[in-house]
Structure formats: C-alpha cells, structure tokens
Design an enzyme around this catalytic site. Structure first.
Site, PDB file in Angstrom:
ATOM      1  N   ILE A 290      19.365  -0.380 -25.185  1.00  0.00           N
ATOM      2  CA  ILE A 290      19.630  -1.773 -25.526  1.00  0.00           C
ATOM      3  C   ILE A 290      19.270  -2.696 -24.362  1.00  0.00           C
ATOM      4  O   ILE A 290      19.499  -2.371 -23.194  1.00  0.00           O
ATOM      5  CB  ILE A 290      21.102  -1.972 -25.948  1.00  0.00           C
ATOM      6  CG1 ILE A 290      21.301  -3.354 -26.568  1.00  0.00           C
ATOM      7  CG2 ILE A 290      22.038  -1.738 -24.782  1.00  0.00           C
ATOM      8  CD1 ILE A 290      22.635  -3.510 -27.276  1.00  0.00           C
TER       9      ILE A 290
ATOM     10  N   GLY B 252      21.021   3.503 -25.999  1.00  0.00           N
ATOM     11  CA  GLY B 252      20.762   3.229 -27.409  1.00  0.00           C
ATOM     12  C   GLY B 252      19.612   4.032 -27.985  1.00  0.00           C
ATOM     13  O   GLY B 252      19.561   4.266 -29.199  1.00  0.00           O
TER      14      GLY B 252
ATOM     15  N   ASP C  68      21.038   7.048 -29.539  1.00  0.00           N
ATOM     16  CA  ASP C  68      21.557   6.703 -30.861  1.00  0.00           C
ATOM     17  C   ASP C  68      20.432   6.708 -31.896  1.00  0.00           C
ATOM     18  O   ASP C  68      20.606   7.196 -33.014  1.00  0.00           O
ATOM     19  CB  ASP C  68      22.203   5.314 -30.835  1.00  0.00           C
ATOM     20  CG  ASP C  68      23.436   5.234 -29.944  1.00  0.00           C
ATOM     21  OD1 ASP C  68      24.509   5.676 -30.385  1.00  0.00           O
ATOM     22  OD2 ASP C  68      23.325   4.719 -28.819  1.00  0.00           O
TER      23      ASP C  68
ATOM     24  N   GLU D 132      25.774   4.960 -21.771  1.00  0.00           N
ATOM     25  CA  GLU D 132      26.856   3.999 -21.985  1.00  0.00           C
ATOM     26  C   GLU D 132      28.049   4.239 -21.076  1.00  0.00           C
ATOM     27  O   GLU D 132      28.699   3.284 -20.630  1.00  0.00           O
ATOM     28  CB  GLU D 132      27.309   4.034 -23.449  1.00  0.00           C
ATOM     29  CG  GLU D 132      26.329   3.398 -24.428  1.00  0.00           C
ATOM     30  CD  GLU D 132      25.267   4.354 -24.919  1.00  0.00           C
ATOM     31  OE1 GLU D 132      24.572   4.016 -25.888  1.00  0.00           O
ATOM     32  OE2 GLU D 132      25.107   5.453 -24.312  1.00  0.00           O
TER      33      GLU D 132
ATOM     34  N   ASP E  60      28.398   3.331 -29.247  1.00  0.00           N
ATOM     35  CA  ASP E  60      29.026   2.861 -30.480  1.00  0.00           C
ATOM     36  C   ASP E  60      28.070   2.643 -31.656  1.00  0.00           C
ATOM     37  O   ASP E  60      28.450   2.040 -32.661  1.00  0.00           O
ATOM     38  CB  ASP E  60      29.800   1.558 -30.216  1.00  0.00           C
ATOM     39  CG  ASP E  60      28.933   0.454 -29.624  1.00  0.00           C
ATOM     40  OD1 ASP E  60      27.698   0.620 -29.557  1.00  0.00           O
ATOM     41  OD2 ASP E  60      29.498  -0.582 -29.223  1.00  0.00           O
TER      42      ASP E  60
END
Length: 270
Positions: free
Chosen positions: A66, A121, A124, A144, A152
């Site tokens: 991210i 991210g 993810d 993270e 998340d």
C-alpha cells in the site's frame, strides 16, 4: 478496453495479462490501484474470451504494498470523536478488502508472477490468487507488523490455507523476509525461476495450458475449490452433484472425449 492509471492490460491467446504499472513507485498501491482493480476483474469476469489471468508487476518489483501516502491521507482525515473515526476507518478497510475480494471471486484462474519486492498489501493480493510463482531472489514480507498494525485486507484470513497456520503466524508476528527459495519450500509459491524473463515465460506457459481446457470445466473446478474452504465434505459432494447435473450436458464433454479418442487437440468455445 479501458485505459487505467495503475494497470496495463493486454489480452492475447485467451490470456489477460494484468500488470501493475507504477514501476517508478515500486508499484505501490495508490488510490487509483484500489478502485481500478475492481473494474479490471469485473472486465475479466464478464469477458468470455478471457480464460485465465496472469498478474504481474512492471519493472524490477512486483509491489511494495500500500502507498504510504494513502495511509497518511486516511490518518489526516480523522477528527476528535473516537466512534466516528472508527466508523470511517472501518468503511475504508472494507472498501480495500473488496478490491482483493474481486480477485478471489473471479471466475477465471489468476496466476501471480512475482519478482523483487512483494511486501505488505502485495501479500494480501497474491493470497487472493489461485497460484503464485516467483523468481528465486523475490522477497516476501508481511510488513504490516513493522508499521504497528495487523494486516487487514486478506493475508491473515487466506494465507493459513496456503502455507499453514504455524508458518503464517511466524511470518505475521515477525515480519521477516522470505526469499523465493523459502517461499517454494513452505508452499507460498508453486515454482521458482532464475529471473523475470524465465518467470514470465514459465507462467504464461502454464496459463496457455489452462486456457486450452474447457472453460466450463475450469469454471466448475474453481467454484468447487472455493466452496470447500467454508463447507464440509458432504456439502461439497452434494454441490458438485447438483452442479454437474447441468454442466455434464455441455458440448465441451463431447468435444473433449472425441479429441481424446482421435488423439487431436480439442477446441472449445468461449
């Protein structure tokens, strides 16, 4: 086909090449990325000519995760009321989750080709793909934890089914970096390649194999695999019986059997 700011899309030989296209920013996931990926995978899902997706990153790295500017922007919008802050942050997180749910829910197989950094991210994202492949020197990290937060948008929910609970916990708690060799050993990737050129050649070779199969059979296979993540064996057996009661009437079955008997390559309709 739509022009995107964060992606470059190519379609050839029934394969959609979806490439994160911010190499100057290490393919960091900015605001455009999170909104466009939903549109990209909606197009993939609705385009019958697309039978399989190769997801890659332009340049030396797959993605650094991210964009930190996006996080800073979200933080700057918080006010003094804890309840309202929490509600706003929750809506934001759910929107980000929806972006990777679009990858996971795609009817077509998605193959991730990973080189260089695959951080935060990006873990993810690849966890939402069907299969993952990397260069030997790729670097994976659930970053993270080093930013003072829990991942998340899917890693903690999807990764245990890929590499096992214990290994996922180790990587999530420590944030340590895993190279391509270890990623192969723990099952995070299916195969490793010497460099980016070999990686893309190899992954597109696998994609071509999948694209040559019956799209009806591929669709049913992916649906059954996804269904079994959240259901018992007897539920899954009942579902495939109902599913195939319809799908076994497809012309693809006759085409495949005829090709097998004549030792010729089958050609399936989109």
């Amino acid at each position: 086909m739509t022009d995107y700011k964060a992606f470059r899309i190519e379609l050839a030989d029934k394969i959609a090449h979806v490439q994160i296209n911010r190499p100057e920013k290490i393919n960091a996931m900015n605001a455009d990325f999170w909104t466009e990926i939903i549109d990209v995978f909606r197009w993939v899902d609705e385009t019958d000519e697309v039978r399989v997706v190769v997801l890659s990153g332009a340049g030396k790295h797959f993605s650094s995760g991210i964009d930190l500017m996006l996080l800073a922007q979200a933080g700057s919008q918080l006010g003094k009321d804890t309840g309202r802050n929490a509600e706003a942050l929750r809506r934001t997180i759910l929107k980000l989750q929806a972006s990777f749910n679009a990858v996971d829910n795609c009817r077509k197989p998605v193959l991730a080709a990973i080189q260089g950094y695959c951080l935060g991210g990006a873990i993810d994202l690849i966890s939402a793909c069907d299969m993952r492949y990397s260069t030997v020197d790729a670097q994976f990290s659930i970053k993270e934890i080093d930013m003072g937060m829990a991942a998340d948008v899917g890693t903690l929910q999807r990764l245990p089914r890929i590499i096992g609970d214990g290994m996922m916990r180790e990587l999530a708690y420590t944030g340590r970096t895993v190279d391509g060799g270890e990623a192969l050993r723990i099952g995070l990737v299916n195969r490793t390649y010497a460099d980016q050129s070999e990686l893309l050649d190899g992954v597109f070779g696998i994609a071509r194999e999948i694209a040559a199969k019956s799209p009806i059979a591929i669709r049913g296979t992916k649906e059954m695999i996804r269904y079994m993540r959240d259901h018992r064996v007897d539920d899954g057996l009942n579902y495939i019986a109902t599913w195939n009661a319809a799908m076994l009437q497809s012309a693809d079955l006759r085409v495949a059997m005829a090709a097998h008997m004549s030792k010729q390559k089958p050609e399936f309709a989109d």
